[in-house]
Design a protein around this motif. Structure first.
Motif, PDB file in Angstrom:
ATOM      1  N   VAL A 102      38.298  90.217  39.365  1.00  0.00           N
ATOM      2  CA  VAL A 102      39.516  89.500  40.739  1.00  0.00           C
ATOM      3  C   VAL A 102      40.779  90.197  41.136  1.00  0.00           C
ATOM      4  CG1 VAL A 102      41.541  87.673  40.575  1.00  0.00           C
ATOM      5  CG2 VAL A 102      39.728  87.633  38.686  1.00  0.00           C
ATOM      6  N   VAL A 103      40.515  90.571  42.489  1.00  0.00           N
ATOM      7  CA  VAL A 103      41.409  91.374  43.277  1.00  0.00           C
ATOM      8  C   VAL A 103      42.270  90.552  43.924  1.00  0.00           C
ATOM      9  CG1 VAL A 103      41.241  92.440  45.273  1.00  0.00           C
ATOM     10  CG2 VAL A 103      38.889  93.041  43.721  1.00  0.00           C
ATOM     11  N   GLY A 104      43.992  90.978  43.602  1.00  0.00           N
ATOM     12  CA  GLY A 104      44.951  89.841  44.555  1.00  0.00           C
ATOM     13  C   GLY A 104      45.902  89.894  43.180  1.00  0.00           C
ATOM     14  N   ASN A 137      47.033  82.856  42.974  1.00  0.00           N
ATOM     15  CA  ASN A 137      45.767  83.011  43.320  1.00  0.00           C
ATOM     16  C   ASN A 137      44.727  83.791  42.433  1.00  0.00           C
ATOM     17  OD1 ASN A 137      45.825  79.683  44.543  1.00  0.00           O
ATOM     18  ND2 ASN A 137      45.527  81.165  46.549  1.00  0.00           N
ATOM     19  N   GLY A 138      44.843  84.917  42.372  1.00  0.00           N
ATOM     20  CA  GLY A 138      44.341  85.429  41.444  1.00  0.00           C
ATOM     21  C   GLY A 138      44.743  84.929  40.187  1.00  0.00           C
ATOM     22  N   ALA A 139      46.337  85.045  39.918  1.00  0.00           N
ATOM     23  CA  ALA A 139      46.820  85.336  38.701  1.00  0.00           C
ATOM     24  C   ALA A 139      46.362  84.024  37.577  1.00  0.00           C
ATOM     25  CB  ALA A 139      47.467  85.343  38.601  1.00  0.00           C
ATOM     26  N   SER A 162      53.767  90.580  44.464  1.00  0.00           N
ATOM     27  CA  SER A 162      54.781  90.809  45.370  1.00  0.00           C
ATOM     28  C   SER A 162      54.272  90.342  47.167  1.00  0.00           C
ATOM     29  CB  SER A 162      54.309  92.228  45.713  1.00  0.00           C
ATOM     30  OG  SER A 162      53.162  92.940  45.343  1.00  0.00           O
ATOM     31  N   GLY A 163      52.998  89.696  46.694  1.00  0.00           N
ATOM     32  CA  GLY A 163      52.302  89.288  48.581  1.00  0.00           C
ATOM     33  C   GLY A 163      53.238  88.137  48.961  1.00  0.00           C
ATOM     34  N   THR A 164      52.454  87.455  49.447  1.00  0.00           N
ATOM     35  CA  THR A 164      52.723  86.043  50.074  1.00  0.00           C
ATOM     36  C   THR A 164      53.521  85.082  48.679  1.00  0.00           C
ATOM     37  OG1 THR A 164      50.559  85.940  51.254  1.00  0.00           O
ATOM     38  CG2 THR A 164      52.127  83.733  51.502  1.00  0.00           C
ATOM     39  N   SER A 165      52.875  84.876  47.315  1.00  0.00           N
ATOM     40  CA  SER A 165      53.470  84.020  46.708  1.00  0.00           C
ATOM     41  C   SER A 165      54.793  84.297  46.624  1.00  0.00           C
ATOM     42  CB  SER A 165      52.437  84.396  44.971  1.00  0.00           C
ATOM     43  OG  SER A 165      51.566  84.451  46.127  1.00  0.00           O
ATOM     44  N   SER A 166      56.016  85.435  47.248  1.00  0.00           N
ATOM     45  CA  SER A 166      56.839  85.382  47.043  1.00  0.00           C
ATOM     46  C   SER A 166      57.655  84.564  48.247  1.00  0.00           C
ATOM     47  CB  SER A 166      57.454  87.007  46.985  1.00  0.00           C
ATOM     48  OG  SER A 166      56.911  87.289  45.814  1.00  0.00           O
ATOM     49  N   TRP A 167      56.833  84.553  49.049  1.00  0.00           N
ATOM     50  CA  TRP A 167      57.510  84.629  50.561  1.00  0.00           C
ATOM     51  C   TRP A 167      56.835  82.841  50.848  1.00  0.00           C
ATOM     52  CZ3 TRP A 167      60.624  88.036  50.171  1.00  0.00           C
ATOM     53  CH2 TRP A 167      59.833  89.249  49.714  1.00  0.00           C
ATOM     54  N   SER A 168      57.390  82.172  49.848  1.00  0.00           N
ATOM     55  CA  SER A 168      57.135  80.578  50.463  1.00  0.00           C
ATOM     56  C   SER A 168      57.841  79.723  50.620  1.00  0.00           C
ATOM     57  CB  SER A 168      56.212  79.792  49.457  1.00  0.00           C
ATOM     58  OG  SER A 168      56.408  79.411  48.600  1.00  0.00           O
ATOM     59  N   PRO A 193      44.944  98.984  43.727  1.00  0.00           N
ATOM     60  CA  PRO A 193      44.308  98.541  44.803  1.00  0.00           C
ATOM     61  C   PRO A 193      42.700  98.604  44.192  1.00  0.00           C
ATOM     62  CG  PRO A 193      45.224 101.149  45.103  1.00  0.00           C
ATOM     63  CD  PRO A 193      45.899 100.264  43.378  1.00  0.00           C
ATOM     64  N   ALA A 194      42.402  98.556  45.579  1.00  0.00           N
ATOM     65  CA  ALA A 194      40.488  98.057  44.959  1.00  0.00           C
ATOM     66  C   ALA A 194      40.293  98.655  46.187  1.00  0.00           C
ATOM     67  CB  ALA A 194      39.795  96.713  44.905  1.00  0.00           C
ATOM     68  N   ILE A 195      39.621  99.085  46.044  1.00  0.00           N
ATOM     69  CA  ILE A 195      39.017 100.423  47.436  1.00  0.00           C
ATOM     70  C   ILE A 195      37.525 100.347  47.630  1.00  0.00           C
ATOM     71  CG2 ILE A 195      41.141 101.799  47.094  1.00  0.00           C
ATOM     72  CD1 ILE A 195      38.903 103.812  45.937  1.00  0.00           C
ATOM     73  N   ALA A 199      42.683  87.780  47.819  1.00  0.00           N
ATOM     74  CA  ALA A 199      44.000  89.161  48.448  1.00  0.00           C
ATOM     75  C   ALA A 199      44.528  88.274  49.240  1.00  0.00           C
ATOM     76  CB  ALA A 199      43.087  90.604  49.089  1.00  0.00           C
ATOM     77  N   GLY A 200      44.714  86.682  48.855  1.00  0.00           N
ATOM     78  CA  GLY A 200      45.599  86.280  50.333  1.00  0.00           C
ATOM     79  C   GLY A 200      45.180  86.805  51.782  1.00  0.00           C
ATOM     80  N   PRO A 201      46.051  87.064  52.408  1.00  0.00           N
ATOM     81  CA  PRO A 201      46.363  87.910  54.099  1.00  0.00           C
ATOM     82  C   PRO A 201      45.364  88.785  53.772  1.00  0.00           C
ATOM     83  CG  PRO A 201      48.667  88.006  53.056  1.00  0.00           C
ATOM     84  CD  PRO A 201      47.865  87.057  51.897  1.00  0.00           C
ATOM     85  N   ALA A 207      60.040  87.166  55.102  1.00  0.00           N
ATOM     86  CA  ALA A 207      58.774  86.257  55.911  1.00  0.00           C
ATOM     87  C   ALA A 207      57.255  86.781  55.576  1.00  0.00           C
ATOM     88  CB  ALA A 207      58.674  86.930  57.472  1.00  0.00           C
ATOM     89  N   GLY A 208      56.359  85.621  55.692  1.00  0.00           N
ATOM     90  CA  GLY A 208      55.328  85.531  55.049  1.00  0.00           C
ATOM     91  C   GLY A 208      53.742  85.050  55.847  1.00  0.00           C
ATOM     92  N   VAL A 209      52.961  85.654  54.975  1.00  0.00           N
ATOM     93  CA  VAL A 209      51.682  85.121  55.950  1.00  0.00           C
ATOM     94  C   VAL A 209      50.729  84.156  55.255  1.00  0.00           C
ATOM     95  CG1 VAL A 209      49.669  85.831  57.159  1.00  0.00           C
ATOM     96  CG2 VAL A 209      51.670  87.944  57.487  1.00  0.00           C
ATOM     97  N   GLY A 260      43.555  80.546  52.140  1.00  0.00           N
ATOM     98  CA  GLY A 260      44.250  79.537  52.143  1.00  0.00           C
ATOM     99  C   GLY A 260      44.805  79.224  50.816  1.00  0.00           C
ATOM    100  N   GLY A 261      45.189  78.121  50.553  1.00  0.00           N
ATOM    101  CA  GLY A 261      45.941  78.018  49.279  1.00  0.00           C
ATOM    102  C   GLY A 261      46.932  77.735  48.832  1.00  0.00           C
ATOM    103  N   LYS A 262      47.491  76.582  48.269  1.00  0.00           N
ATOM    104  CA  LYS A 262      49.369  76.311  48.249  1.00  0.00           C
ATOM    105  C   LYS A 262      49.718  77.132  46.794  1.00  0.00           C
ATOM    106  CE  LYS A 262      50.781  72.758  49.220  1.00  0.00           C
ATOM    107  NZ  LYS A 262      50.478  70.802  49.263  1.00  0.00           N
TER     108      LYS A 262
END
Ligand SMILES: Cc1cc2nc3c(=O)[nH]c(=O)nc-3n(C[C@H](O)[C@H](O)[C@H](O)COP(=O)(O)OP(=O)(O)OC[C@H]3O[C@@H](n4cnc5c(N)ncnc54)[C@H](O)[C@@H]3O)c2cc1C
Length: 532
Positions: free
Chosen positions: A12-14, A18-20, A43-49, A182-184, A218-220, A327-329, A364-366
């Motif tokens: 799972v990347v991210g 959702n990844g968790a 630390s990504g979008t999931s923190s900025w809702s 990071p997955a590269i 990986a969300g956004p 802010a989040g995306v 997507g996803g909430k």
């Protein structure tokens, strides 16, 4: 790939919600799982809702009935499976003569929401007269006020902790979970996923693991992860930016949450009592930049301040009243035309069959629906592997902190150093897992002390974050483990002390500790930046 067993059945990347959630579900079904997160978990979008676990009343306007139904069902589940994190929230929708949505329309929406909520353990809506609303919330702007609708949803004060509990649950079920990895590169050959390359934590060392299934959560950043596949793949994401401001209690502030139609553009926005402060947001603007660079703009902040001052005229909020802004995306599917609000909030589990068997992306996803999304993604993953989906355990299995809460309270009380609100704070962050923090403090008695004057933050939490909650640096500890970074002063009063304990635990020398403090300062400054 050779005929040898792959290193992992699923990568799972991210490590956002959702990844968790996917990693936990997959591991619980017996799959061998690796989760890679390039920064810290959550630390990504999931923190900025907006931090709501909600049906999404607004989605009714776009006739997304199945999404509302799914969200309300998941809201109920999450209140049962994570009661320490997800709490009931009362909201008011004030209705004015000039509102675009009339009293009748709001009432119809409420009835539909109630019907879709049947059996979902919250009270039904109530229509309030003008006088009833004024009595309950005297600070409300009374000019043209007709009344209000009052209804219930749920709030998650610290969404970061919901992500972490899923990560912990995944690890307990046997997954390997790795932050700062990071997955590269995703390697496809003969139309099948073969392996994934990533960088090891804290080093530039590249590692390859074999797998026949990569779930790109990986969300956004989904398109950016797809760009690391050694094949051409079209772009799917079309994120929109949403910003929030956080202010202290203001003159005429409401006692409960408000969901208000903005005068400027008719969009609904929230004013929510949150973490001893008020969370105000959000906006919805197409965003094309790097999601890591997103910040609330001056225009968005002005909009949120003006709209709040309009509905609570005594507030007279200015930029100086803002504690911080974020802010989040939203990781939404690409739609170049039409208003942002009309872009579907339904998630899509995209199989890239034309490119490679075993490559799946989450679009997507909430927060609210992550568990169901994960269930669907893992059902698919198991089918792709040619197996039977098996029973999804996350429907009924509580998250790790959800059990033993009363026992934890007793153990925290017995430490005799936390205030009553301190005990509540720990239970609201760790739930029953706070017992383990108490146990750690008893074993290492120098950790039985509080770091703040109010007696709410326990020294043992810092060590616990590093030993048992995957924290790597000071910012992880402050912003996504102890959650002190989201308080009114961004936890500045105790950051030095937290850094000193973390330095002892992690053997940081003085300059490493100073470096950690400097990085925390930069992180805080970014959240403060729109204010200056
Ligand atoms: C303004 C706003 C308000 C919202 N309000 C709500 C709300 O009130 N209620 C609700 O239910 N939902 C809400 N949402 C939606 C919700 O927050 C998101 O849909 C959800 O958090 C997305 O989670 P995610 O795991 O898909 O993405 P993320 O949380 O962004 O996680 C993706 C992760 O992937 C990692 N990553 C990226 N590239 C790589 C790589 N190469 N290798 C390894 N890892 C990588 C990132 O670092 C990140 O941590 C809101 C969203 C926004 C923006």
């Amino acid at each position: 790939m050779s005929n040898a067993e792959p290193d992992y059945e699923v990568v799972v990347v991210g490590g956002g919600i959702n990844g968790a959630g996917i990693a936990r579900d997959a591991a619980l079904r017996g799959l061998s799982v690796l989760l890679l997160e390039k920064n810290d978990f959550g630390s990504g979008t999931s923190s900025w809702s907006s931090r709501l676990i909600h049906g999404g009343l607004r989605y009714l306007e776009h006739a997304e009935i199945p999404l509302v139904f799914e969200s309300l069902r998941e809201r109920r589940r999450l209140r049962q499976l994570a009661p320490h994190l997800v709490k009931r929230l009362r909201l008011n929708i004030p209705i004015y003569e000039q509102s675009r949505r009339s009293k009748l329309i709001v009432r119809l929406g409420m009835i539909a929401y109630d019907l879709l909520s049947i059996g979902k353990n919250v009270p039904r809506h109530k229509m309030l007269s003008r006088d009833e609303l004024i009595e309950a919330e005297p600070g409300i702007n009374q000019e043209g006020l007709l009344g209000a609708a009052q209804y219930y949803d749920a709030q998650i004060t610290f969404a970061e902790r919901l992500v972490l509990e899923n990560i912990i649950g995944a690890q307990e079920a046997g997954a390997d979970v790795r932050n700062y990895c990071p997955a590269i590169g995703i390697n496809v050959s003969q139309g099948i996923v073969q392996s994934i390359h990533y960088l090891k934590q804290g080093s530039a060392q590249e590692t390859e693991v074999t797998t026949s299934l990569v779930i790109n959560a990986a969300g956004p950043w989904v398109d950016r992860v797809l760009a690391t596949v050694n094949r051409e793949i079209p772009r799917f994401m079309g994120g929109t930016k949403g910003s929030h401001i956080v202010v202290g209690r203001f003159e005429s502030a409401p006692g409960s949450a408000f969901y208000i139609e903005a005068a400027a553009d008719g969009r609904p926005f929230f004013i929510i009592p949150w973490n001893g402060q008020y969370l105000i947001g959000t906006t919805d603007i197409r965003y094309y930049g790097d999601p890591a660079d997103v910040v609330a703009s001056k225009e968005e902040i002005r909009y949120l301040l003006d709209e709040t001052n309009r509905v609570f005229p005594g507030a007279k909020l200015t930029v100086q009243d803002i504690h911080f802004a974020y802010a989040g995306v939203r990781p939404l599917p690409r739609r170049e035309k039409g208003p942002e609000s009309a872009i579907t909030r339904k998630h899509i589990i995209k199989k890239h069959r034309r490119v490679a068997k075993g490559l799946v992306s989450i679009i997507g996803g909430k927060l609210t629906t992550y568990r169901n999304l994960a269930e669907q993604a893992v059902d698919l993953a198991v089918r792709v592997q040619g197996g039977a989906a098996g029973t999804c355990e996350t429907r009924t299995m509580p998250l790790p902190g959800a059990t033993g809460i009363e026992a934890a309270r007793k153990r925290l009380d017995a430490l005799n150093c936390l205030s009553e609100s301190g005990v509540d704070r720990l239970l609201g962050i760790y739930g029953g897992r706070a017992s383990r923090i108490a146990g750690l403090a008893v074993n290492e008695s120098h950790l039985i002390r509080t770091l703040d004057e109010e007696g709410t933050v326990l020294a043992a939490e810092v060590v616990f974050a590093l030993r048992h909650e995957f924290a790597v640096n000071l910012t992880d500890i402050v912003h996504r483990r102890l959650m002190t970074g989201l308080s009114a002063d961004q936890g500045l009063g105790i950051s030095e002390e937290i850094a000193a304990i973390a330095a002892r635990e992690s053997n940081w020398n003085n300059s490493e500790k100073e470096q950690q403090l400097a990085e925390l300062g930069q992180y805080n400054a970014r959240l403060k930046s729109p204010v200056h």
